[in-house]
Each structure stands twice: as structure tokens, then as C-alpha cells.
Design a protein around this motif. Structure first.
Motif, PDB file in Angstrom:
ATOM      1  N   PRO A  42       0.816  -1.205   0.000  1.00 42.66           N
ATOM      2  CA  PRO A  42       0.000   0.000   0.000  1.00 42.66           C
ATOM      3  C   PRO A  42       0.859   1.269   0.000  1.00 42.66           C
ATOM      4  CG  PRO A  42      -0.787  -1.542   1.655  1.00 42.66           C
ATOM      5  CD  PRO A  42       0.545  -2.045   1.172  1.00 42.66           C
ATOM      6  N   ILE A  43       0.331   2.327  -0.593  1.00 45.70           N
ATOM      7  CA  ILE A  43       0.986   3.629  -0.501  1.00 45.70           C
ATOM      8  C   ILE A  43       0.626   4.219   0.859  1.00 45.70           C
ATOM      9  CG2 ILE A  43       0.890   3.972  -3.002  1.00 45.70           C
ATOM     10  CD1 ILE A  43      -1.366   6.046  -2.461  1.00 45.70           C
ATOM     11  N   ARG A  44       1.219   5.366   1.194  1.00 43.55           N
ATOM     12  CA  ARG A  44       0.887   6.060   2.442  1.00 43.55           C
ATOM     13  C   ARG A  44       0.420   7.464   2.106  1.00 43.55           C
ATOM     14  NH1 ARG A  44       4.408   3.992   7.378  1.00 43.55           N
ATOM     15  NH2 ARG A  44       4.766   1.879   6.637  1.00 43.55           N
ATOM     16  N   VAL A  45      -0.680   7.854   2.734  1.00 41.21           N
ATOM     17  CA  VAL A  45      -1.248   9.184   2.540  1.00 41.21           C
ATOM     18  C   VAL A  45      -1.612   9.772   3.895  1.00 41.21           C
ATOM     19  CG1 VAL A  45      -2.186   8.661   0.244  1.00 41.21           C
ATOM     20  CG2 VAL A  45      -3.604   8.275   2.264  1.00 41.21           C
ATOM     21  N   ARG A  46      -1.775  11.071   3.905  1.00 38.46           N
ATOM     22  CA  ARG A  46      -2.313  11.725   5.104  1.00 38.46           C
ATOM     23  C   ARG A  46      -3.522  12.541   4.672  1.00 38.46           C
ATOM     24  NH1 ARG A  46      -0.761  17.137   5.410  1.00 38.46           N
ATOM     25  NH2 ARG A  46       1.075  17.661   4.195  1.00 38.46           N
ATOM     26  N   SER A  47      -4.428  12.716   5.585  1.00 45.57           N
ATOM     27  CA  SER A  47      -5.669  13.419   5.301  1.00 45.57           C
ATOM     28  C   SER A  47      -5.427  14.922   5.199  1.00 45.57           C
ATOM     29  CB  SER A  47      -6.669  13.131   6.425  1.00 45.57           C
ATOM     30  OG  SER A  47      -7.886  13.752   6.162  1.00 45.57           O
ATOM     31  N   GLU A  48      -6.121  15.549   4.243  1.00 49.48           N
ATOM     32  CA  GLU A  48      -6.077  17.009   4.112  1.00 49.48           C
ATOM     33  C   GLU A  48      -7.437  17.468   3.601  1.00 49.48           C
ATOM     34  OE1 GLU A  48      -3.110  20.233   2.298  1.00 49.48           O
ATOM     35  OE2 GLU A  48      -4.268  19.155   0.791  1.00 49.48           O
ATOM     36  N   GLY A  49      -8.219  18.054   4.471  1.00 51.42           N
ATOM     37  CA  GLY A  49      -9.557  18.491   4.087  1.00 51.42           C
ATOM     38  C   GLY A  49     -10.388  17.306   3.633  1.00 51.42           C
ATOM     39  N   ALA A  50     -10.957  17.412   2.435  1.00 49.31           N
ATOM     40  CA  ALA A  50     -11.781  16.329   1.893  1.00 49.31           C
ATOM     41  C   ALA A  50     -10.960  15.297   1.136  1.00 49.31           C
ATOM     42  CB  ALA A  50     -12.848  16.922   0.973  1.00 49.31           C
ATOM     43  N   GLY A  51      -9.648  15.556   0.958  1.00 49.76           N
ATOM     44  CA  GLY A  51      -8.804  14.654   0.183  1.00 49.76           C
ATOM     45  C   GLY A  51      -7.621  14.143   0.975  1.00 49.76           C
ATOM     46  N   PHE A  52      -6.595  13.752   0.222  1.00 47.37           N
ATOM     47  CA  PHE A  52      -5.404  13.164   0.830  1.00 47.37           C
ATOM     48  C   PHE A  52      -4.159  13.691   0.131  1.00 47.37           C
ATOM     49  CE2 PHE A  52      -8.923  10.263   1.195  1.00 47.37           C
ATOM     50  CZ  PHE A  52      -8.895   9.916   2.526  1.00 47.37           C
ATOM     51  N   ILE A  53      -3.041  13.691   0.847  1.00 50.66           N
ATOM     52  CA  ILE A  53      -1.736  14.067   0.298  1.00 50.66           C
ATOM     53  C   ILE A  53      -0.841  12.837   0.340  1.00 50.66           C
ATOM     54  CG2 ILE A  53       0.330  15.467   0.601  1.00 50.66           C
ATOM     55  CD1 ILE A  53      -1.372  17.662   1.698  1.00 50.66           C
ATOM     56  N   LEU A  54      -0.156  12.573  -0.757  1.00 47.27           N
ATOM     57  CA  LEU A  54       0.750  11.439  -0.825  1.00 47.27           C
ATOM     58  C   LEU A  54       1.938  11.652   0.103  1.00 47.27           C
ATOM     59  CD1 LEU A  54       1.438   8.773  -2.375  1.00 47.27           C
ATOM     60  CD2 LEU A  54       2.902  10.201  -3.805  1.00 47.27           C
ATOM     61  N   VAL A  55       2.230  10.641   0.905  1.00 47.25           N
ATOM     62  CA  VAL A  55       3.386  10.663   1.791  1.00 47.25           C
ATOM     63  C   VAL A  55       4.481   9.759   1.225  1.00 47.25           C
ATOM     64  CG1 VAL A  55       4.220  10.074   4.113  1.00 47.25           C
ATOM     65  CG2 VAL A  55       1.987  11.165   3.820  1.00 47.25           C
ATOM     66  N   GLU A  56       4.077   8.576   0.751  1.00 49.03           N
ATOM     67  CA  GLU A  56       5.038   7.605   0.225  1.00 49.03           C
ATOM     68  C   GLU A  56       4.353   6.727  -0.815  1.00 49.03           C
ATOM     69  OE1 GLU A  56       7.218   3.621   1.873  1.00 49.03           O
ATOM     70  OE2 GLU A  56       6.955   5.258   3.265  1.00 49.03           O
ATOM     71  N   GLY A  57       5.041   6.471  -1.946  1.00 50.54           N
ATOM     72  CA  GLY A  57       4.509   5.555  -2.952  1.00 50.54           C
ATOM     73  C   GLY A  57       4.176   6.198  -4.283  1.00 50.54           C
ATOM     74  N   LEU A  58       4.917   7.231  -4.653  1.00 46.07           N
ATOM     75  CA  LEU A  58       4.645   7.947  -5.904  1.00 46.07           C
ATOM     76  C   LEU A  58       4.649   7.021  -7.115  1.00 46.07           C
ATOM     77  CD1 LEU A  58       4.249  10.525  -7.590  1.00 46.07           C
ATOM     78  CD2 LEU A  58       6.736  10.787  -7.594  1.00 46.07           C
ATOM     79  N   HIS A  59       5.646   6.165  -7.237  1.00 49.75           N
ATOM     80  CA  HIS A  59       5.748   5.307  -8.422  1.00 49.75           C
ATOM     81  C   HIS A  59       4.635   4.264  -8.460  1.00 49.75           C
ATOM     82  CE1 HIS A  59       9.732   7.163  -8.300  1.00 49.75           C
ATOM     83  NE2 HIS A  59       9.616   7.120  -9.624  1.00 49.75           N
ATOM     84  N   ARG A  60       4.242   3.739  -7.311  1.00 53.89           N
ATOM     85  CA  ARG A  60       3.111   2.803  -7.259  1.00 53.89           C
ATOM     86  C   ARG A  60       1.820   3.504  -7.646  1.00 53.89           C
ATOM     87  NH1 ARG A  60       3.986   1.212  -1.347  1.00 53.89           N
ATOM     88  NH2 ARG A  60       5.577   2.792  -1.528  1.00 53.89           N
ATOM     89  N   LEU A  61       1.634   4.730  -7.149  1.00 52.10           N
ATOM     90  CA  LEU A  61       0.445   5.514  -7.481  1.00 52.10           C
ATOM     91  C   LEU A  61       0.364   5.771  -8.978  1.00 52.10           C
ATOM     92  CD1 LEU A  61      -1.985   7.254  -6.468  1.00 52.10           C
ATOM     93  CD2 LEU A  61      -0.371   9.160  -6.358  1.00 52.10           C
ATOM     94  N   GLU A  62       1.464   6.204  -9.568  1.00 48.08           N
ATOM     95  CA  GLU A  62       1.478   6.508 -11.001  1.00 48.08           C
ATOM     96  C   GLU A  62       1.352   5.246 -11.849  1.00 48.08           C
ATOM     97  OE1 GLU A  62       1.051   9.456 -12.227  1.00 48.08           O
ATOM     98  OE2 GLU A  62       1.128  10.293 -10.212  1.00 48.08           O
TER      99      GLU A  62
END
Length: 82
Positions: A42-62
């Protein structure tokens, strides 16, 4: 503690500084592996408002975006105050 959940790709924002580190060859390699094995980490994200910000896993996400997926398995990271 990390909370595992499925998140829509459109709800994840990638910080500009992190996006500059993108390696297209690595994305292609991960995408090919995902075709055979699925998303194993899994990638790692943190919550920001109604969405999320990527913390780790850019290449997996893309790689998932390149494969036309609409969601990703992610760990929701809770920021700690120091």
C-alpha cells in the motif's frame, strides 16, 4: 497506528517537490509487476480536508494510474504533534 483503506486516485494530491522525482522507467516496471501480482504494498497518505496528500509511494500511485485503475490501497498516516 496505520489505517488501511481503499482511496480514489482522484482524491490524492501529489506535492510538487515529490512529483519532480518521478522516474517513468520505474513506473513502467512497477506497472508490469502489478499486472502479474496486483498491488502488493500500500501507498501512504495523510488526510487534508476532503482529500489526501501522498506521503510515500509515488511510483506505485502513477503505475496504477497508467493501468487505468480508479482506486488504490493506502495506509492513512496520522500526523503526530511533537
Amino acid at each position: 497506528m496505520l489505517e488501511k483503506r481503499s482511496i480514489a486516485l482522484t482524491d490524492i494530491r501529489v506535492p510538487a517537490k515529490r512529483a519532480r522525482t518521478l522516474d517513468a522507467a520505474k513506473v513502467q516496471q512497477i506497472a508490469e509487476d502489478m499486472i502479474d501480482n496486483g498491488q502488493t504494498t500500500p501507498i501512504r497518505v495523510r488526510s487534508e480536508g476532503a482529500g489526501f496528500i501522498l506521503v510515500e509511494g509515488l511510483h506505485r500511485l502513477e503505475a496504477l494510474r497508467a493501468l487505468g485503475e480508479s482506486s488504490v490501497t493506502a495506509y492513512l498516516v496520522h500526523a503526530r504533534l511533537h
